[in-house]
Motif scaffolding. Structure first.
Motif, short mmCIF file in Angstrom:
data_model
loop_
_atom_site.label_atom_id
_atom_site.label_comp_id
_atom_site.label_asym_id
_atom_site.label_seq_id
_atom_site.Cartn_x
_atom_site.Cartn_y
_atom_site.Cartn_z
N PHE A 37 0.87 -1.35 -0.10
CA PHE A 37 0.05 -0.11 -0.05
C PHE A 37 0.86 1.28 0.08
CE2 PHE A 37 -2.67 -2.96 2.13
CZ PHE A 37 -3.72 -3.12 1.22
N GLY A 38 2.20 1.07 0.05
CA GLY A 38 3.15 2.33 0.40
C GLY A 38 3.07 3.06 -0.99
N PRO A 39 3.06 2.29 -1.98
CA PRO A 39 3.17 3.15 -3.48
C PRO A 39 2.00 3.80 -3.58
CG PRO A 39 4.32 0.97 -3.55
CD PRO A 39 3.86 1.02 -2.32
N ALA A 40 0.90 3.51 -3.41
CA ALA A 40 -0.25 3.98 -3.65
C ALA A 40 -0.80 4.97 -2.83
CB ALA A 40 -1.41 3.04 -3.85
N SER A 41 -0.26 4.92 -1.30
CA SER A 41 -0.84 5.61 -0.42
C SER A 41 0.16 6.87 0.10
CB SER A 41 -1.45 5.03 0.83
OG SER A 41 -2.14 4.03 0.45
N TRP A 42 1.55 6.37 0.17
CA TRP A 42 2.32 7.25 0.89
C TRP A 42 3.55 7.78 -0.03
CZ3 TRP A 42 2.37 2.47 4.20
CH2 TRP A 42 1.38 2.34 5.10
N TRP A 43 3.70 7.36 -1.17
CA TRP A 43 4.66 7.96 -2.01
C TRP A 43 4.12 7.77 -3.45
CZ3 TRP A 43 6.21 3.69 1.07
CH2 TRP A 43 6.74 2.55 0.53
N ASP A 44 4.55 8.41 -4.43
CA ASP A 44 4.56 8.33 -5.95
C ASP A 44 5.57 7.14 -6.30
OD1 ASP A 44 3.58 8.46 -8.50
OD2 ASP A 44 4.89 10.36 -8.74
N PRO A 45 5.09 6.12 -6.93
CA PRO A 45 5.76 5.01 -7.53
C PRO A 45 6.59 5.65 -8.48
CG PRO A 45 3.60 4.65 -7.95
CD PRO A 45 3.47 5.81 -7.04
N GLN A 46 6.34 6.55 -9.14
CA GLN A 46 7.06 7.05 -10.33
C GLN A 46 8.32 7.69 -10.05
OE1 GLN A 46 6.18 5.78 -13.28
NE2 GLN A 46 4.33 4.92 -12.61
N HIS A 48 9.46 7.91 -6.71
CA HIS A 48 10.19 7.21 -5.61
C HIS A 48 10.55 5.90 -5.91
CE1 HIS A 48 10.30 11.06 -3.47
NE2 HIS A 48 8.99 11.10 -3.61
N ALA A 49 10.79 5.40 -6.85
CA ALA A 49 10.90 3.97 -7.32
C ALA A 49 11.83 2.95 -6.25
CB ALA A 49 11.16 3.70 -8.94
N ALA A 50 12.79 3.87 -5.79
CA ALA A 50 13.81 3.21 -4.96
C ALA A 50 13.15 2.85 -3.68
CB ALA A 50 14.86 4.22 -4.68
N ALA A 51 12.06 3.90 -3.21
CA ALA A 51 11.37 3.51 -1.87
C ALA A 51 10.44 2.32 -2.25
CB ALA A 51 10.31 4.41 -1.65
N SER A 52 9.91 2.02 -3.32
CA SER A 52 9.34 0.59 -3.65
C SER A 52 9.96 -0.54 -3.55
CB SER A 52 8.35 0.85 -5.00
OG SER A 52 7.62 1.95 -4.92
N TRP A 53 11.14 -0.22 -4.04
CA TRP A 53 12.16 -1.41 -4.37
C TRP A 53 12.82 -1.94 -2.92
CZ3 TRP A 53 11.82 -5.21 -7.63
CH2 TRP A 53 11.69 -4.78 -9.06
N THR A 54 12.90 -0.88 -2.04
CA THR A 54 13.47 -0.84 -0.83
C THR A 54 12.23 -1.63 0.13
OG1 THR A 54 14.87 1.02 -0.81
CG2 THR A 54 14.22 0.27 1.47
N ALA A 55 11.14 -1.32 0.05
CA ALA A 55 10.18 -1.93 0.61
C ALA A 55 9.95 -3.43 0.23
CB ALA A 55 8.58 -1.26 0.51
N VAL A 56 10.09 -3.57 -1.01
CA VAL A 56 9.86 -5.00 -1.41
C VAL A 56 11.03 -5.96 -0.81
CG1 VAL A 56 10.18 -6.48 -3.48
CG2 VAL A 56 8.54 -4.50 -3.29
#
Length: 90
Positions: A37-46, A48-56
């Motif tokens: 839910f982070g990419p949809a709710s807390w940060w923009d996945p476009q 902050h891709a690094a945040a998405s990959w870090t979460a994964v």
């Protein structure tokens, strides 16, 4: 006297293993929620891709920790039951 202490120690060890497993389960659940839910709710996945990959990656590492905790939990539960079975038969 030694026989009375052994079941109590086994019980405490088993409880600690169960609590560790519960802690790893909650940690994995929280990391999964952040990764999902982070990419949809807390940060923009476009942006902050690094945040998405870090979460994964964090979710994968915590999942590996959960697997280790689960195998230890199974080891404690089977060894305790084997010990209690061996003391009962004596």
């Amino acid at each position: 006297m030694e026989r009375q202490r052994q079941p109590a120690a086994d019980y405490r060890r088993s409880n600690r293993a169960a609590l560790r497993l519960a802690a790893w389960t909650l940690a994995w659940l929280a990391s999964f929620a952040v990764a999902r839910f982070g990419p949809a709710s807390w940060w923009d996945p476009q942006e902050h891709a690094a945040a998405s990959w870090t979460a994964v990656a964090a979710n994968a590492l915590i999942g590996a920790g959960w697997i280790l905790a689960f195998t230890r939990f199974l080891g404690h539960s089977t060894s305790c039951s084997a010990r209690s079975c061996s003391t009962r038969s004596r």
